[in-house]
Design a protein around this motif. Structure first.
Motif, mmCIF file in Angstrom:
data_model
loop_
_atom_site.group_PDB
_atom_site.id
_atom_site.type_symbol
_atom_site.label_atom_id
_atom_site.label_comp_id
_atom_site.label_asym_id
_atom_site.label_seq_id
_atom_site.Cartn_x
_atom_site.Cartn_y
_atom_site.Cartn_z
ATOM 1 N N GLU A 157 59.792 155.173 143.637
ATOM 2 C CA GLU A 157 59.437 154.942 145.042
ATOM 3 C C GLU A 157 58.604 156.097 145.602
ATOM 4 N N ARG A 177 63.702 157.609 157.199
ATOM 5 C CA ARG A 177 64.706 157.942 156.185
ATOM 6 C C ARG A 177 64.584 159.402 155.767
ATOM 7 N N TRP A 235 66.372 159.699 146.532
ATOM 8 C CA TRP A 235 65.161 158.909 146.320
ATOM 9 C C TRP A 235 64.873 158.802 144.827
ATOM 10 N N ASP A 287 52.464 151.114 158.269
ATOM 11 C CA ASP A 287 53.130 149.820 158.244
ATOM 12 C C ASP A 287 54.634 150.040 158.357
ATOM 13 N N ALA A 288 55.382 148.925 158.421
ATOM 14 C CA ALA A 288 56.821 149.026 158.640
ATOM 15 C C ALA A 288 57.509 149.787 157.514
ATOM 16 N N THR A 289 57.061 149.561 156.281
ATOM 17 C CA THR A 289 57.684 150.250 155.153
ATOM 18 C C THR A 289 57.501 151.752 155.273
ATOM 19 N N ALA A 290 56.273 152.184 155.597
ATOM 20 C CA ALA A 290 56.005 153.613 155.751
ATOM 21 C C ALA A 290 56.825 154.201 156.886
ATOM 22 N N ARG A 304 50.266 154.508 148.138
ATOM 23 C CA ARG A 304 49.981 153.832 149.391
ATOM 24 C C ARG A 304 49.171 154.740 150.320
ATOM 25 N N ASP A 312 59.694 153.172 157.986
ATOM 26 C CA ASP A 312 61.085 153.250 157.539
ATOM 27 C C ASP A 312 61.291 154.454 156.619
ATOM 28 N N GLN A 313 60.326 154.704 155.744
ATOM 29 C CA GLN A 313 60.451 155.829 154.819
ATOM 30 C C GLN A 313 60.386 157.164 155.552
ATOM 31 N N ARG A 350 55.109 155.382 144.593
ATOM 32 C CA ARG A 350 54.512 154.328 145.432
ATOM 33 C C ARG A 350 54.046 154.906 146.772
#
Length: 330
Positions: free
Chosen positions: A176, A13, A172, A4-7, A183, A9-10, A179
């Motif tokens: 997080e 990063r 970090w 997903d978008a969050t993953a 996930r 982005d991580q 999480r």
């Protein structure tokens, strides 16, 4: 890891944070991840496996101090097999025993990891130290009266046991990272020692958890800024050592008349270490963090002092360090 978008982005990063320390695309050498099975290192594995498939390997160290550690090694190995990541189980040949068990375990761990780096031709070791670790370390060392080097905390890039060590997760937060593994549905274990109040780190962790005004991010940022200042000072000391130190076998002379105290302190520590190495002095104990304030006071007053088997004296602004004569017995 979920896409997903969050993953995504991580993962991006993580790549950016790692690239600040080491360009993973500069050569084909793999990166060796130190993965204990805790949520932090499993999150690092999750991110790295998604970001650099076929470019990483994992090592898990069983120090031989807890019976359940063998199961944790197997858990990490099984998960690496699912990810298609090479895994190496490491264990010291000689049992760890005696005083300062945790310090010994750290030394053994990095020695094993460094040996594995050389064995597989890896570019560096990656550890999962994060901002909460940094803040805890900062407070612990401040409470002990540490100087600039100690307050600099965990370094983002350093060398241990002749191996490059990278810590790409220092910005970090612990929450997080947890999480991320949840996930990804990756397995992990919580080390019970992390909740044992007998350990200093546990008490400082509880202090941070119970007082939100002690900002973890701000403390970590302060440690990073101090690390930058310490790096600059180290470079200055290197330059002064080349310019002002004269080495003749196991004797060292330093032109120190006009030096600020901190620079003199660092040059004196280096001189003591140099003399001990040249003269083969192993006792009494010595480290770069040893307190040498009494020695510095003596030199400032034109007197001589002995520390760690080295005698220091001063004449016309020149500090001289040489092996101390053996003590008379009988």
């Amino acid at each position: 890891m979920a896409t997903d978008a969050t993953a995504d982005d991580q993962i991006a990063r993580f790549v950016a944070d790692l690239t600040l320390l080491h360009d993973p695309h500069a050569d084909a050498a793999p990166l060796l991840l130190a993965v204990s099975g805790g949520p932090d290192s499993m999150a690092m594995l999750t991110l790295a496996a998604a970001a650099f498939p076929a470019r990483i390997a994992v090592a898990t160290v069983d120090h031989g101090l807890r019976p359940e550690a063998a199961d944790e090694v197997r858990m990490v190995a099984d998960h690496c097999a699912q990810l298609g990541v090479p895994h190496h189980a490491l264990r010291p040949e000689t049992p760890i025993a005696g005083a300062s068990i945790q310090s010994q375990a750290r030394d053994v761990r990095y020695a094993l990891l460094a040996a594995q780096v050389r064995a597989i031709g890896a570019a560096a070791i990656l550890t999962a130290h994060h901002a909460d670790d940094q803040a805890e370390t900062f407070l612990m060392r401040a409470a002990r009266g540490a100087g600039l080097s100690g307050l600099s905390g965990v370094r983002a890039r350093t060398v241990i046991a002749d191996a490059v060590v990278l810590r790409p997760l220092l910005d970090w937060r612990r929450a997080e990272l947890r999480r991320i593994v949840r996930r990804a549905e990756a397995p992990f274990v919580d080390d019970p020692a992390n909740h044992d109040p007998r350990h200093d780190r546990t008490r400082f962790r509880q202090l941070l958890d119970g007082h939100e005004w002690l900002g973890v991010a701000q403390l970590a940022r302060a440690a990073a800024q101090l690390a930058e200042a310490d790096t600059d000072l180290r470079a200055t000391v290197d330059w002064l050592w080349q310019d002002r130190a004269q080495i003749d076998g196991d004797n060292v002379r330093i032109q120190a008349a006009d030096l600020p105290r901190e620079l003199g302190r660092r040059l004196a520590r280096r001189a003591i270490g140099t003399v001990r190495a040249a003269a083969g002095i192993e006792s009494p104990a010595w480290s770069e963090g040893s307190n040498i304030e009494k020695l510095l006071e003596a030199l400032s007053q034109g007197s001589r002092a002995t520390q760690a088997g080295v005698i220091a004296s001063v004449r016309s602004g020149v500090w001289r360090f040489r092996p101390a004569p053996p003590r008379k017995t009988g």
